[in-house]
Motif scaffolding. Structure first.
Motif, PDB file in Angstrom:
ATOM      1  N   ARG A 205      49.851  34.549 -24.760  1.00  0.00           N
ATOM      2  CA  ARG A 205      50.231  34.544 -26.181  1.00  0.00           C
ATOM      3  C   ARG A 205      51.577  33.849 -26.390  1.00  0.00           C
ATOM      4  N   LEU A 206      52.340  33.676 -25.315  1.00  0.00           N
ATOM      5  CA  LEU A 206      53.694  33.099 -25.432  1.00  0.00           C
ATOM      6  C   LEU A 206      53.744  31.626 -25.011  1.00  0.00           C
ATOM      7  N   VAL A 207      52.624  31.155 -24.437  1.00  0.00           N
ATOM      8  CA  VAL A 207      52.657  29.805 -23.874  1.00  0.00           C
ATOM      9  C   VAL A 207      52.756  28.740 -24.964  1.00  0.00           C
ATOM     10  N   ASP A 208      53.688  27.840 -24.785  1.00  0.00           N
ATOM     11  CA  ASP A 208      53.807  26.675 -25.661  1.00  0.00           C
ATOM     12  C   ASP A 208      53.207  25.493 -24.905  1.00  0.00           C
ATOM     13  N   ASP A 209      52.068  24.985 -25.366  1.00  0.00           N
ATOM     14  CA  ASP A 209      51.419  23.886 -24.640  1.00  0.00           C
ATOM     15  C   ASP A 209      51.429  22.617 -25.484  1.00  0.00           C
ATOM     16  N   GLU A 210      52.342  22.534 -26.455  1.00  0.00           N
ATOM     17  CA  GLU A 210      52.350  21.369 -27.342  1.00  0.00           C
ATOM     18  C   GLU A 210      52.835  20.106 -26.661  1.00  0.00           C
ATOM     19  N   GLN A 211      53.905  20.248 -25.854  1.00  0.00           N
ATOM     20  CA  GLN A 211      54.484  19.064 -25.235  1.00  0.00           C
ATOM     21  C   GLN A 211      53.819  18.790 -23.898  1.00  0.00           C
ATOM     22  N   ALA A 212      53.315  17.584 -23.717  1.00  0.00           N
ATOM     23  CA  ALA A 212      52.778  17.201 -22.418  1.00  0.00           C
ATOM     24  C   ALA A 212      53.916  17.144 -21.408  1.00  0.00           C
ATOM     25  N   ALA A 213      53.596  17.347 -20.139  1.00  0.00           N
ATOM     26  CA  ALA A 213      54.603  17.230 -19.094  1.00  0.00           C
ATOM     27  C   ALA A 213      54.918  15.752 -18.866  1.00  0.00           C
ATOM     28  N   ILE A 214      56.008  15.516 -18.115  1.00  0.00           N
ATOM     29  CA  ILE A 214      56.386  14.146 -17.760  1.00  0.00           C
ATOM     30  C   ILE A 214      55.562  13.714 -16.547  1.00  0.00           C
ATOM     31  N   TYR A 215      55.023  12.502 -16.589  1.00  0.00           N
ATOM     32  CA  TYR A 215      54.279  11.986 -15.441  1.00  0.00           C
ATOM     33  C   TYR A 215      55.274  11.465 -14.397  1.00  0.00           C
ATOM     34  N   VAL A 216      54.975  11.759 -13.146  1.00  0.00           N
ATOM     35  CA  VAL A 216      55.920  11.492 -12.051  1.00  0.00           C
ATOM     36  C   VAL A 216      56.334  10.019 -11.947  1.00  0.00           C
ATOM     37  N   GLY A 217      55.483   9.108 -12.476  1.00  0.00           N
ATOM     38  CA  GLY A 217      55.805   7.686 -12.381  1.00  0.00           C
ATOM     39  C   GLY A 217      56.580   7.144 -13.568  1.00  0.00           C
ATOM     40  N   GLU A 218      56.872   7.990 -14.580  1.00  0.00           N
ATOM     41  CA  GLU A 218      57.598   7.491 -15.756  1.00  0.00           C
ATOM     42  C   GLU A 218      58.990   6.998 -15.373  1.00  0.00           C
ATOM     43  N   THR A 219      59.477   5.994 -16.098  1.00  0.00           N
ATOM     44  CA  THR A 219      60.801   5.467 -15.782  1.00  0.00           C
ATOM     45  C   THR A 219      61.894   6.430 -16.225  1.00  0.00           C
ATOM     46  N   ALA A 220      63.050   6.308 -15.568  1.00  0.00           N
ATOM     47  CA  ALA A 220      64.193   7.145 -15.910  1.00  0.00           C
ATOM     48  C   ALA A 220      64.575   6.979 -17.372  1.00  0.00           C
ATOM     49  N   SER A 221      64.454   5.773 -17.897  1.00  0.00           N
ATOM     50  CA  SER A 221      64.932   5.584 -19.266  1.00  0.00           C
ATOM     51  C   SER A 221      63.946   6.189 -20.262  1.00  0.00           C
ATOM     52  N   GLU A 222      62.659   6.195 -19.922  1.00  0.00           N
ATOM     53  CA  GLU A 222      61.693   6.882 -20.777  1.00  0.00           C
ATOM     54  C   GLU A 222      61.941   8.403 -20.732  1.00  0.00           C
ATOM     55  N   VAL A 223      62.286   8.919 -19.556  1.00  0.00           N
ATOM     56  CA  VAL A 223      62.623  10.337 -19.427  1.00  0.00           C
ATOM     57  C   VAL A 223      63.832  10.667 -20.305  1.00  0.00           C
ATOM     58  N   ALA A 224      64.855   9.804 -20.245  1.00  0.00           N
ATOM     59  CA  ALA A 224      66.071  10.038 -21.031  1.00  0.00           C
ATOM     60  C   ALA A 224      65.750  10.034 -22.524  1.00  0.00           C
ATOM     61  N   ARG A 225      64.882   9.092 -22.933  1.00  0.00           N
ATOM     62  CA  ARG A 225      64.505   9.025 -24.346  1.00  0.00           C
ATOM     63  C   ARG A 225      63.853  10.330 -24.791  1.00  0.00           C
TER      64      ARG A 225
END
Lengths: 453, 453
Positions: A205-225
């Motif tokens: 009942r508490l789980v927030d599943d709206e935001q997808a996780a980060i994919y391990v291959g994403e670039t650092a700058s996309e992560v920062a964004r």
């Protein structure tokens, strides 16, 4: 203004340190240094010339050595590592988080890397090898495998009991991640909910599943964004099968943002953001020489344009004094457009769909500025040389060159980007080549056409 | 490379949006826009030309309006506010956090400010007035008064019960602050401890009082430095009597760091970090004209130096073609030194105590580069003009100008800083004036002395 407090604080520390170092009293230096955080010590070491840097580095508490190494630029890190023997290096790095260790390891001598790997237990060694298997500047390198996970089919009460048994949470834990039996990422629950919701509440009942996780291959700058657009403190990282691999935290993202800003500021001058303020002269020279040689080659191109007009200049020497004004003003105006474009490209605000509107806007700004500045310049030239024809020619040449400058300011960075180059790095060379060549060509060409008979 | 993902993502959104807008199908645009976070919507609006920006702004969910306004630059904000009537503005801003509202309020029309104040309850109005009483870019403006405090003379169990009664915690609460009866700040306890320590533990056993709180008058950049040096998520803010006033969180600090980076990148070209990519032409023109006029004035200084040597040039026109090379290479080399110095000053790494070492290092680098580049340049000139004297003169002039460039690159920014100016803003104008004037003067002067008989 805003920077001056920091400046003053560090400057005061530096002065105290310098005085103490000069007098040879190392006791006060050691006490002063070890009141600082590892990041502050790193900053201090970066600001010390090599001889003093070596002394102060020897006074840093051994337990801080690893964290300090993480917080300095690559060049300074190299100079610090050169002062340590293998045992010291191993002692310094073995308590680091996996992501920090992965960042450091590639700067270590091969023999030391092997010893570091041998000194680790099997689990950590596997984690480190895993981290090193991801390319630099991707989420895989930034993440830390140390994550607290819970299962969805339980209650808050069970989770709370589990946490008390587990003990201390990893730094910056603002959320726990909910995973399936196969360790697939399902969502997150906030620490705040753990503290404020009724213990009998089922976890699902508490789980927030709206935001997808980060994919391990994403670039650092996309992560920062993503961190900055969504105000995250931490975020889960998954592989292509949605298996939870680790977690990225805001402190590492802040470092990325700072590095990106330094990269943009320094690469415009052909420098590397890891450049040591006190790097050895031969190394500093070599690196700058490459950049300056490219600039020299483009300067020859501009000079050869002037060379074509030697006949004109010999008949009217005033042209020689005035021609750098036309070229230089084009360079200044183009640099303004370029600065806006480089920022717009970095923020993803400029693309094919708005390029035409942008170009048209900059052309109009350049035309108006050209008319205004051309008028001023023409009047000054009229007063100076008493030649109405020359005044008119320089006014028209300036206006034309500002138009070339605006077009180059818009089109050069976007073209470089499309060709896969970093627009922050190479744009300014191309831009000034355009503004020099076109500045000399329009001014001397118009003069040849209209002033010589 | 790293930027291209963001670029591509936003570019894709932009293209979709553009197509939909062009076709007049606003339904898909609305759906697309409202899947984005307020920060992403802000970025999108910044990248749209005025006409499309107005349409998309009208499609944003009313409940996101306030947050979007917080996330755009001042100029774009102004253009968005101009599209709203007073009621819409009041509805948009009334749910904002006090720190965000304080940031926004000064951009609102006076009549609207009054209505906003009237629409607030007394407590919030007082909080807003309090926030506005602190100068911009200080901790007082950044902090949010919404803070969870506990007392030291109690147990963990009591705190846990209080939190469950209180309900939801403010965003980014990673620590609770411990205060005295008079609301003086005593220290902090981590949420992690609340979850993992035994409930019977007395609070005063968990208090971490090592880090002093932030003083309400500290500058934003000092706050940013502390967050990044100490890896904070949140930090308490106190007044001169150590009374707890509020709390600053990392999300606002990330915005400061980004703003500072943009300021440094754009102010080097005489631009403001709040400049709208699509600002109206007359406004963009006016702003750039000031900068370009200053550059024009300095260009005249350089031209008048050349003017002194008209006699020399008329006897040897090759000098006209070659002189921009000497001046321009000085500018390039000086810009490299300048970029390192501006970064060093911003990080507090450069001060009186290491200035001499730095200057000496840069002089040596310039001398070596001057000899290397001077040799190349001399050889090319020899091949081009077949005049050994001219080749020698330009080689020496280039070397001298690189020495001037290095000295100016080190001394100009530190002098500006001492005089209270922003070194990122004005350094480049002074630097290029030095390198142009000295480049022309040494080259044409040496030519006059040694090449004319």
């Amino acid at each position: 203004m805003a920077e001056s407090v920091r400046h003053e604080k560090t400057a005061r520390q530096l002065r105290l340190l310098s005085d103490a170092l000069d007098s040879g009293r190392l006791g006060p230096v050691r006490r002063l240094v070890n009141t600082l955080s590892p990041a502050e010590i790193g900053n201090l070491l970066e600001s010390l010339p090599p001889a003093k840097r070596t002394i102060v580095w020897g006074l840093v508490d051994a337990e801080d050595d690893g964290e300090v190494l993480v917080h300095v630029g690559d060049e300074v890190r190299e100079s610090l590592l050169a002062e340590m023997d293998p045992d010291e290096i191993i002692a310094a790095v073995e308590d680091l988080d996996i992501d920090d260790l992965a960042d450091l390891v590639e700067d270590l001598p091969d023999a030391v890397i092997e010893q570091v790997l041998l000194s680790m237990d099997r689990e950590n060694r596997e984690r480190l090898e895993q981290a090193l298997s991801y390319p630099e500047d991707t989420a895989g390198r930034l993440m830390n495998p140390d994550v607290v996970t819970v299962r969805a089919d339980t209650t808050l009460e069970v989770v709370l009991r589990y946490l008390r048994l587990r003990g201390e949470l990893p730094d910056h834990t603002d959320r726990l991640y909910v995973v399936s039996r196969r360790h697939q990422y399902l969502g997150r629950i906030s620490i705040s909910d753990l503290l404020t919701q009724d213990p009998s509440t089922p976890i699902n009942r508490l789980v927030d599943d709206e935001q997808a996780a980060i994919y391990v291959g994403e670039t650092a700058s996309e992560v920062a964004r993503k961190f900055s657009d969504y105000d995250w403190i931490s975020a889960p990282v998954v592989d292509e099968n949605n298996i939870l691999l680790g977690r990225i935290t805001i402190d590492d993202v802040v470092d990325i943002i700072r590095d990106q800003a330094e990269h943009q500021a320094l690469s415009a001058a052909g420098l590397d953001e890891d450049e040591d303020l006190f790097s050895p002269v031969p190394r500093a020279m070599r690196r700058r020489l490459i950049w300056l040689s490219i600039n020299l080659a483009t300067a020859f191109v501009a000079a050869s344009v002037v060379g074509q007009f030697e006949g004109t200049i010999s008949k009217l020497v005033a042209l020689a004094a005035l021609m750098p004004i036309v070229a230089g003003m084009g360079g200044n105006a183009g640099t303004q457009v370029l600065a806006l474009m480089v920022r717009g490209l970095a923020l993803g605000q400029v693309s094919a769909s708005n390029l035409r509107v942008l170009l048209w806007k900059e052309i109009r700004v350049a035309l108006l500025n050209g008319l205004a500045l051309g008028t001023i310049l023409g009047l000054v030239v009229l007063l100076w040389f008493k030649m109405p024809g020359l005044a008119l020619v320089i006014a028209v040449a300036l206006t034309l060159n500002l138009l070339f400058a605006a077009s180059a300011g818009v089109l050069v960075p976007i073209t470089l980007r499309r060709m896969g180059f970093d627009p922050a790095l190479a744009s300014s060379i191309f831009l000034t080549t355009v503004t020099d060549v076109m500045g000399f060509f329009t001014f001397l060409g118009l003069a040849t056409l209209f002033l010589l008979k």
